[in-house]
Design an enzyme around this catalytic site. Structure first.
Site, PDB file in Angstrom:
ATOM      1  N   ASP A  14       1.119   1.156   7.972  1.00 35.15           N
ATOM      2  CA  ASP A  14       1.914   0.148   7.277  1.00 35.15           C
ATOM      3  C   ASP A  14       3.317   0.022   7.889  1.00 35.15           C
ATOM      4  OD1 ASP A  14       2.468  -1.778   5.423  1.00 35.15           O
ATOM      5  OD2 ASP A  14       2.792  -0.401   3.755  1.00 35.15           O
ATOM      6  N   GLY A  17       5.235  -5.288  10.173  1.00 35.07           N
ATOM      7  CA  GLY A  17       6.018  -6.505   9.948  1.00 35.07           C
ATOM      8  C   GLY A  17       7.490  -6.186   9.786  1.00 35.07           C
ATOM      9  N   ARG A  18       7.802  -5.180   8.965  1.00 36.07           N
ATOM     10  CA  ARG A  18       9.210  -4.825   8.723  1.00 36.07           C
ATOM     11  C   ARG A  18       9.866  -4.262   9.988  1.00 36.07           C
ATOM     12  NH1 ARG A  18       7.857  -1.268   3.703  1.00 36.07           N
ATOM     13  NH2 ARG A  18       5.781  -1.709   4.525  1.00 36.07           N
ATOM     14  N   SER A  59      -7.482  -5.056   5.860  1.00 35.87           N
ATOM     15  CA  SER A  59      -8.176  -4.994   4.566  1.00 35.87           C
ATOM     16  C   SER A  59      -8.794  -6.359   4.264  1.00 35.87           C
ATOM     17  CB  SER A  59      -7.189  -4.615   3.462  1.00 35.87           C
ATOM     18  OG  SER A  59      -6.339  -5.698   3.176  1.00 35.87           O
ATOM     19  N   ASN A  62      -6.222  -8.778   3.504  1.00 34.18           N
ATOM     20  CA  ASN A  62      -5.333  -9.269   4.576  1.00 34.18           C
ATOM     21  C   ASN A  62      -5.668 -10.688   5.021  1.00 34.18           C
ATOM     22  OD1 ASN A  62      -4.872  -6.016   6.200  1.00 34.18           O
ATOM     23  ND2 ASN A  62      -3.612  -7.042   4.671  1.00 34.18           N
ATOM     24  N   ARG A  65      -3.161 -13.547   4.317  1.00 35.46           N
ATOM     25  CA  ARG A  65      -1.923 -13.766   5.079  1.00 35.46           C
ATOM     26  C   ARG A  65      -1.922 -15.132   5.759  1.00 35.46           C
ATOM     27  NH1 ARG A  65       0.257  -8.110   7.495  1.00 35.46           N
ATOM     28  NH2 ARG A  65       0.025  -6.968   5.562  1.00 35.46           N
TER      29      ARG A  65
HETATM   30  C1  FPP Z   1       0.335  -3.302   8.206  1.00 38.53           C
HETATM   31  O1  FPP Z   1       1.647  -3.703   8.494  1.00 38.53           O
HETATM   32  C2  FPP Z   1      -0.511  -3.455   9.353  1.00 38.53           C
HETATM   33  C3  FPP Z   1      -1.619  -4.253   9.466  1.00 38.53           C
HETATM   34  C4  FPP Z   1      -2.153  -5.128   8.408  1.00 38.53           C
HETATM   35  C5  FPP Z   1      -2.372  -4.331  10.708  1.00 38.53           C
HETATM   36  C6  FPP Z   1      -2.609  -3.029  11.358  1.00 38.53           C
HETATM   37  C7  FPP Z   1      -2.955  -3.281  12.723  1.00 38.53           C
HETATM   38  C8  FPP Z   1      -2.528  -2.617  13.784  1.00 38.53           C
HETATM   39  C9  FPP Z   1      -1.668  -1.424  13.793  1.00 38.53           C
HETATM   40  C10 FPP Z   1      -2.985  -3.101  15.068  1.00 38.53           C
HETATM   41  C11 FPP Z   1      -3.782  -2.090  15.801  1.00 38.53           C
HETATM   42  C12 FPP Z   1      -5.065  -1.775  15.225  1.00 38.53           C
HETATM   43  C13 FPP Z   1      -6.217  -1.776  15.926  1.00 38.53           C
HETATM   44  C14 FPP Z   1      -7.404  -1.143  15.347  1.00 38.53           C
HETATM   45  C15 FPP Z   1      -6.326  -2.406  17.241  1.00 38.53           C
HETATM   46  P1  FPP Z   1       2.231  -4.911   7.686  1.00 38.53           P
HETATM   47  O2  FPP Z   1       2.006  -6.134   8.491  1.00 38.53           O
HETATM   48  O3  FPP Z   1       1.657  -4.939   6.316  1.00 38.53           O
HETATM   49  O4  FPP Z   1       3.752  -4.546   7.651  1.00 38.53           O
HETATM   50  P2  FPP Z   1       4.768  -4.927   6.486  1.00 38.53           P
HETATM   51  O5  FPP Z   1       4.309  -4.210   5.245  1.00 38.53           O
HETATM   52  O6  FPP Z   1       6.051  -4.382   7.010  1.00 38.53           O
HETATM   53  O7  FPP Z   1       4.769  -6.409   6.336  1.00 38.53           O
END
Ligand code: FPP
Length: 235
Positions: A14, A17-18, A59, A62, A65
């Site tokens: 997690d 994005g931030r 998920s 997701n 989004r």
């Molecule tokens: C959560 O951060 C992250 C995700 C929904 C995507 C995770 C994907 C990766 C790390 C890419 C690599 C993975 C593979 C298997 C190739 P967020 O976007 O929710 O961050 P935020 O909470 O700060 O908005």
């Protein structure tokens, strides 16, 4: 040295994005850097002796989004599975996926299938990628599978045990010992609820792109301090 290494580790990646927003970058750059972090982490985690690593890549929720972010992530998965994750094979790692195939695009499914096929004979650690995954959906799908077996008289009600349930989940894996969620959020968001019944949780503040090998070692030190009782007396 304390050799108490968790067998099965889960990571909720997690904060991509931030991480990007704080650097005045588009959110997608956070995901791109997340892949770099995941690659480095994978090698390190398995070197430390972990046998199964499960990561939450996407998920079922997701999909809500922005379309452009979902599209970016889908393209990133395709590129990662064809190009970035080939080193896993050289490290004898077997890749598996957990989640529903619907409604993933055909291009993503194809890249997943290829990676699974290329690593299917690997005898080392297991890398379980949860993609289009939801823990409650997994339980629903397991109940449907078992119900069909009962309906068709393949199984009797009394045959239903915890082991049988576990072997009818998306993948049959050992229980999760340790679940790490980066970015400081303290919730599990539908990540492998059946498998984490007795897991220890750890919530480091760093965003996933900054979750280095050193951060992982700090997490392991924290795990080694925990007194796991599994419902029994403390020692
Ligand atoms: C959560 O951060 C992250 C995700 C929904 C995507 C995770 C994907 C990766 C790390 C890419 C690599 C993975 C593979 C298997 C190739 P967020 O976007 O929710 O961050 P935020 O909470 O700060 O908005």
């Amino acid at each position: 040295m304390n050799e108490n290494i968790p067998v099965h580790v889960g990571i909720i990646m997690d904060g991509n994005g931030r991480w990007a927003t704080e650097r005045n970058l588009p959110r997608t750059m956070g995901h791109k850097n997340g892949v770099k972090t995941l690659k480095k982490l994978c090698s390190h985690v398995f070197k430390r002796g972990v046998k199964v690593l499960s990561v939450y890549a996407f998920s079922t929720e997701n999909f809500k989004r922005e379309t452009s972010e979902v599209q970016f992530l889908m393209d990133l998965f395709v590129d990662s599975f064809y190009n970035e994750f080939l080193f896993l094979k050289e490290n004898n790692v077997k890749v598996i996926f957990s989640g529903r195939r619907e409604p993933l695009p055909a291009s993503v499914l194809k890249s997943m299938d290829k990676l699974v096929d290329e690593t299917k004979d690997m005898t080392g650690p297991i890398f379980n990628i949860c993609l289009n995954y939801g823990g409650q959906d997994e339980i629903v799908d397991m109940v449907k599978k078992i119900s069909l077996l009962v309906k068709d008289d393949v199984l009797q009600i009394d045959d239903i045990t915890k082991d049988l349930v576990n072997s009818n989940l998306y993948q049959e894996l050992p229980p999760l010992d340790f679940v790490i969620r980066t970015s400081g959020e303290q919730r599990i968001s539908n990540f492998m609820p059946y498998q984490s019944a007795y897991a220890e949780y750890y919530f480091p503040k760093v965003y996933f792109p900054d979750f280095s090998e050193k951060e992982f070692d700090i997490a392991i030190e924290e795990f080694q301090k925990r007194n796991r009782r599994f419902g029994g007396n403390s020692k």
